[in-house]
Motif scaffolding. Structure first.
Motif, PDB file in Angstrom:
ATOM      1  N   ARG A   1       0.562  -6.889  12.822  1.00 58.52           N
ATOM      2  CA  ARG A   1       1.352  -7.278  11.654  1.00 58.52           C
ATOM      3  C   ARG A   1       0.587  -6.941  10.374  1.00 58.52           C
ATOM      4  O   ARG A   1      -0.583  -7.287  10.212  1.00 58.52           O
ATOM      5  CB  ARG A   1       1.638  -8.770  11.706  1.00 58.52           C
ATOM      6  N   ILE A   2       1.243  -6.250   9.452  1.00 57.26           N
ATOM      7  CA  ILE A   2       0.611  -5.804   8.219  1.00 57.26           C
ATOM      8  C   ILE A   2       0.192  -6.990   7.357  1.00 57.26           C
ATOM      9  O   ILE A   2       0.943  -7.959   7.217  1.00 57.26           O
ATOM     10  CB  ILE A   2       1.563  -4.887   7.420  1.00 57.26           C
ATOM     11  N   GLY A   3      -1.005  -6.899   6.786  1.00 61.90           N
ATOM     12  CA  GLY A   3      -1.481  -7.910   5.861  1.00 61.90           C
ATOM     13  C   GLY A   3      -1.336  -7.447   4.425  1.00 61.90           C
ATOM     14  O   GLY A   3      -1.494  -6.256   4.129  1.00 61.90           O
ATOM     15  N   LEU A   4      -1.026  -8.372   3.528  1.00 59.48           N
ATOM     16  CA  LEU A   4      -0.947  -8.065   2.102  1.00 59.48           C
ATOM     17  C   LEU A   4      -1.933  -8.951   1.349  1.00 59.48           C
ATOM     18  O   LEU A   4      -1.921 -10.177   1.506  1.00 59.48           O
ATOM     19  CB  LEU A   4       0.462  -8.305   1.563  1.00 59.48           C
TER      20      LEU A   4
ATOM     21  N   GLY B   1       7.511 -11.382   6.237  1.00 61.22           N
ATOM     22  CA  GLY B   1       7.091 -10.743   7.473  1.00 61.22           C
ATOM     23  C   GLY B   1       5.723 -10.089   7.434  1.00 61.22           C
ATOM     24  O   GLY B   1       5.434  -9.193   8.237  1.00 61.22           O
ATOM     25  N   PHE B   2       4.852 -10.543   6.524  1.00 60.32           N
ATOM     26  CA  PHE B   2       3.513  -9.984   6.405  1.00 60.32           C
ATOM     27  C   PHE B   2       2.474 -11.099   6.426  1.00 60.32           C
ATOM     28  O   PHE B   2       2.747 -12.214   5.994  1.00 60.32           O
ATOM     29  CB  PHE B   2       3.386  -9.186   5.099  1.00 60.32           C
ATOM     30  N   ASP B   3       1.278 -10.779   6.924  1.00 66.69           N
ATOM     31  CA  ASP B   3       0.169 -11.726   6.850  1.00 66.69           C
ATOM     32  C   ASP B   3      -0.320 -11.792   5.412  1.00 66.69           C
ATOM     33  O   ASP B   3      -0.713 -10.761   4.838  1.00 66.69           O
ATOM     34  CB  ASP B   3      -0.989 -11.277   7.747  1.00 66.69           C
ATOM     35  N   ALA B   4      -0.295 -12.965   4.820  1.00 66.54           N
ATOM     36  CA  ALA B   4      -0.800 -13.141   3.459  1.00 66.54           C
ATOM     37  C   ALA B   4      -2.302 -13.381   3.524  1.00 66.54           C
ATOM     38  O   ALA B   4      -2.750 -14.372   4.090  1.00 66.54           O
ATOM     39  CB  ALA B   4      -0.088 -14.306   2.776  1.00 66.54           C
ATOM     40  N   ILE B   5      -3.077 -12.477   2.943  1.00 65.48           N
ATOM     41  CA  ILE B   5      -4.540 -12.549   2.993  1.00 65.48           C
ATOM     42  C   ILE B   5      -5.064 -12.865   1.589  1.00 65.48           C
ATOM     43  O   ILE B   5      -4.777 -12.148   0.627  1.00 65.48           O
ATOM     44  CB  ILE B   5      -5.146 -11.216   3.489  1.00 65.48           C
ATOM     45  N   ASP B   6      -5.833 -13.930   1.508  1.00 61.68           N
ATOM     46  CA  ASP B   6      -6.377 -14.367   0.225  1.00 61.68           C
ATOM     47  C   ASP B   6      -7.406 -13.353  -0.274  1.00 61.68           C
ATOM     48  O   ASP B   6      -8.427 -13.127   0.370  1.00 61.68           O
ATOM     49  CB  ASP B   6      -7.017 -15.744   0.383  1.00 61.68           C
ATOM     50  N   ASP B   7      -7.131 -12.755  -1.443  1.00 65.31           N
ATOM     51  CA  ASP B   7      -8.045 -11.779  -2.033  1.00 65.31           C
ATOM     52  C   ASP B   7      -8.849 -12.383  -3.178  1.00 65.31           C
ATOM     53  O   ASP B   7      -9.362 -11.671  -4.034  1.00 65.31           O
ATOM     54  CB  ASP B   7      -7.280 -10.547  -2.528  1.00 65.31           C
ATOM     55  N   GLY B   8      -8.937 -13.706  -3.206  1.00 70.05           N
ATOM     56  CA  GLY B   8      -9.791 -14.350  -4.185  1.00 70.05           C
ATOM     57  C   GLY B   8      -9.190 -14.422  -5.575  1.00 70.05           C
ATOM     58  O   GLY B   8      -7.970 -14.497  -5.753  1.00 70.05           O
ATOM     59  N   SER B   9     -10.066 -14.378  -6.567  1.00 69.18           N
ATOM     60  CA  SER B   9      -9.646 -14.511  -7.961  1.00 69.18           C
ATOM     61  C   SER B   9      -9.037 -13.224  -8.474  1.00 69.18           C
ATOM     62  O   SER B   9      -9.145 -12.157  -7.847  1.00 69.18           O
ATOM     63  CB  SER B   9     -10.852 -14.882  -8.825  1.00 69.18           C
ATOM     64  N   LEU B  10      -8.436 -13.305  -9.641  1.00 66.85           N
ATOM     65  CA  LEU B  10      -7.858 -12.111 -10.247  1.00 66.85           C
ATOM     66  C   LEU B  10      -8.945 -11.097 -10.582  1.00 66.85           C
ATOM     67  O   LEU B  10      -8.703  -9.890 -10.548  1.00 66.85           O
ATOM     68  CB  LEU B  10      -7.074 -12.503 -11.503  1.00 66.85           C
TER      69      LEU B  10
ATOM     70  N   LEU C   1      -2.738  -2.048   6.578  1.00 69.41           N
ATOM     71  CA  LEU C   1      -3.694  -2.561   7.548  1.00 69.41           C
ATOM     72  C   LEU C   1      -3.209  -3.860   8.185  1.00 69.41           C
ATOM     73  O   LEU C   1      -2.621  -4.706   7.506  1.00 69.41           O
ATOM     74  CB  LEU C   1      -5.039  -2.829   6.865  1.00 69.41           C
ATOM     75  N   PRO C   2      -3.467  -4.063   9.475  1.00 72.17           N
ATOM     76  CA  PRO C   2      -3.195  -5.371  10.082  1.00 72.17           C
ATOM     77  C   PRO C   2      -3.987  -6.454   9.360  1.00 72.17           C
ATOM     78  O   PRO C   2      -5.051  -6.187   8.784  1.00 72.17           O
ATOM     79  CB  PRO C   2      -3.674  -5.190  11.526  1.00 72.17           C
ATOM     80  N   GLY C   3      -3.491  -7.680   9.412  1.00 71.92           N
ATOM     81  CA  GLY C   3      -4.098  -8.759   8.661  1.00 71.92           C
ATOM     82  C   GLY C   3      -5.582  -8.932   8.905  1.00 71.92           C
ATOM     83  O   GLY C   3      -6.371  -9.070   7.961  1.00 71.92           O
ATOM     84  N   ALA C   4      -6.004  -8.933  10.165  1.00 75.03           N
ATOM     85  CA  ALA C   4      -7.418  -9.135  10.486  1.00 75.03           C
ATOM     86  C   ALA C   4      -8.278  -8.006   9.941  1.00 75.03           C
ATOM     87  O   ALA C   4      -9.385  -8.241   9.426  1.00 75.03           O
ATOM     88  CB  ALA C   4      -7.602  -9.261  11.995  1.00 75.03           C
ATOM     89  N   GLU C   5      -7.774  -6.780  10.023  1.00 74.42           N
ATOM     90  CA  GLU C   5      -8.537  -5.638   9.512  1.00 74.42           C
ATOM     91  C   GLU C   5      -8.593  -5.666   7.988  1.00 74.42           C
ATOM     92  O   GLU C   5      -9.617  -5.328   7.384  1.00 74.42           O
ATOM     93  CB  GLU C   5      -7.917  -4.327   9.995  1.00 74.42           C
ATOM     94  N   LEU C   6      -7.498  -6.064   7.354  1.00 76.17           N
ATOM     95  CA  LEU C   6      -7.486  -6.183   5.898  1.00 76.17           C
ATOM     96  C   LEU C   6      -8.512  -7.207   5.436  1.00 76.17           C
ATOM     97  O   LEU C   6      -9.282  -6.966   4.489  1.00 76.17           O
ATOM     98  CB  LEU C   6      -6.096  -6.582   5.409  1.00 76.17           C
ATOM     99  N   LYS C   7      -8.564  -8.347   6.114  1.00 72.58           N
ATOM    100  CA  LYS C   7      -9.522  -9.392   5.746  1.00 72.58           C
ATOM    101  C   LYS C   7     -10.954  -8.870   5.860  1.00 72.58           C
ATOM    102  O   LYS C   7     -11.798  -9.144   5.001  1.00 72.58           O
ATOM    103  CB  LYS C   7      -9.313 -10.607   6.653  1.00 72.58           C
ATOM    104  N   LYS C   8     -11.239  -8.094   6.915  1.00 75.60           N
ATOM    105  CA  LYS C   8     -12.575  -7.528   7.091  1.00 75.60           C
ATOM    106  C   LYS C   8     -12.894  -6.522   5.997  1.00 75.60           C
ATOM    107  O   LYS C   8     -14.007  -6.497   5.457  1.00 75.60           O
ATOM    108  CB  LYS C   8     -12.689  -6.866   8.462  1.00 75.60           C
TER     109      LYS C   8
END
Length: 259
Positions: free
Chosen positions: A163-166, A187-196, A213-220
């Motif tokens: 599942r794609i992460g954003l 329908g996407f994994d919401a990945i916290d990208d921190g502050s602005l 990218l899949p959510g786990a890969e995006l987070k990495k």
């Protein structure tokens, strides 16, 4: 009737009123997706609601003025070219409650469309920090690193492998959580990208831009990039971005008003 997610799952979110300012590919795609999820969507462009009747009929959204869209909902999405941000009415968000999240989807395209903005090419200011300064409201950065085609068709149920992460970035924790819930519903994994200030990690030229990218890969990937942009990273991502823009110009032509 219980609302369902785009993937057909029952939705736990309450029906919301959502305003969209900008009726391009991203704005139009979001209008259609969000109305199908049961949200009430108002959409505006710079030319007036009379020019949006076809899109309104196609998506189920209501065509309104920009001021009406800004005041229409519990979430407002600003999805216009970055160079047009300073042209928004200065009173656009007057009277809009402080707890209404303002989503910014813009990207800086100096070659393709925006021209060179020294504020974004010198120092550490991120694109969405620049947007936030101009509109005078906290913003949430999301939907900028995914194509409108993927946004429209690639959403999957939670837990689906791949599942794609954003990435979602903001200085406003409450607004970020509300927007992340909407991303999940789409329908996407919401990945916290921190502050602005850390949202440079999802800007054009980075490994997560346009990569689906899949959510786990995006987070990495976000973790590997670190939180402080180095000069080496800046040069690398600028070079990558130039190649991306040159490919866009070759495919679509320049969108510069001064060409």
């Amino acid at each position: 009737m219980q609302r369902r997610t785009a993937a057909g799952q029952p939705s736990n979110l309450s029906k919301m009123k959502i305003g969209i300012i900008g009726a391009g590919y991203i704005g139009g795609t979001l209008a259609g997706r969000l109305t199908k999820l049961g949200h009430t969507v108002s959409i505006a462009n710079s030319r007036g609601p009379e020019t949006l009747q076809d899109l309104a009929q196609k998506t189920g959204a209501t065509a309104v003025t920009a001021h009406e869209a800004a005041r229409a909902g519990e979430i407002v999405i600003v999805t216009i070219p970055l160079i047009s941000i300073p042209k928004l009415p200065q009173d656009l968000f007057e009277g809009v409650p402080a707890d209404v999240p303002i989503i910014d989807t813009s990207n800086y395209y100096p070659l393709l469309r925006d021209g060179h903005l020294p504020e974004l090419e010198q120092g550490d200011l991120t694109e969405s920090e620049w947007v936030q300064q101009h509109i005078g409201r906290p913003v949430v950065k999301v939907f900028n690193n995914i194509s409108f085609t993927s946004l429209g068709s690639a959403g999957k149920p939670a837990g689906t492998p791949g599942r794609i992460g954003l990435p979602v970035a903001s200085d406003d924790a409450a607004a970020k959580q509300k927007v992340m819930a909407l991303v999940e519903e789409l329908g996407f994994d919401a990945i916290d990208d921190g502050s602005l200030h850390e949202s440079w990690r999802q800007q054009p030229g980075t490994p997560v831009y346009g990569a689906d990218l899949p959510g786990a890969e995006l987070k990495k990937q976000l973790a590997d990039l670190g939180t402080t942009r180095t000069e080496e990273q800046r040069k690398e991502f600028v070079a990558n971005h130039v190649k991306q823009e040159e490919a866009m110009i070759k495919q679509y032509g320049s969108q510069r008003g001064d060409k």
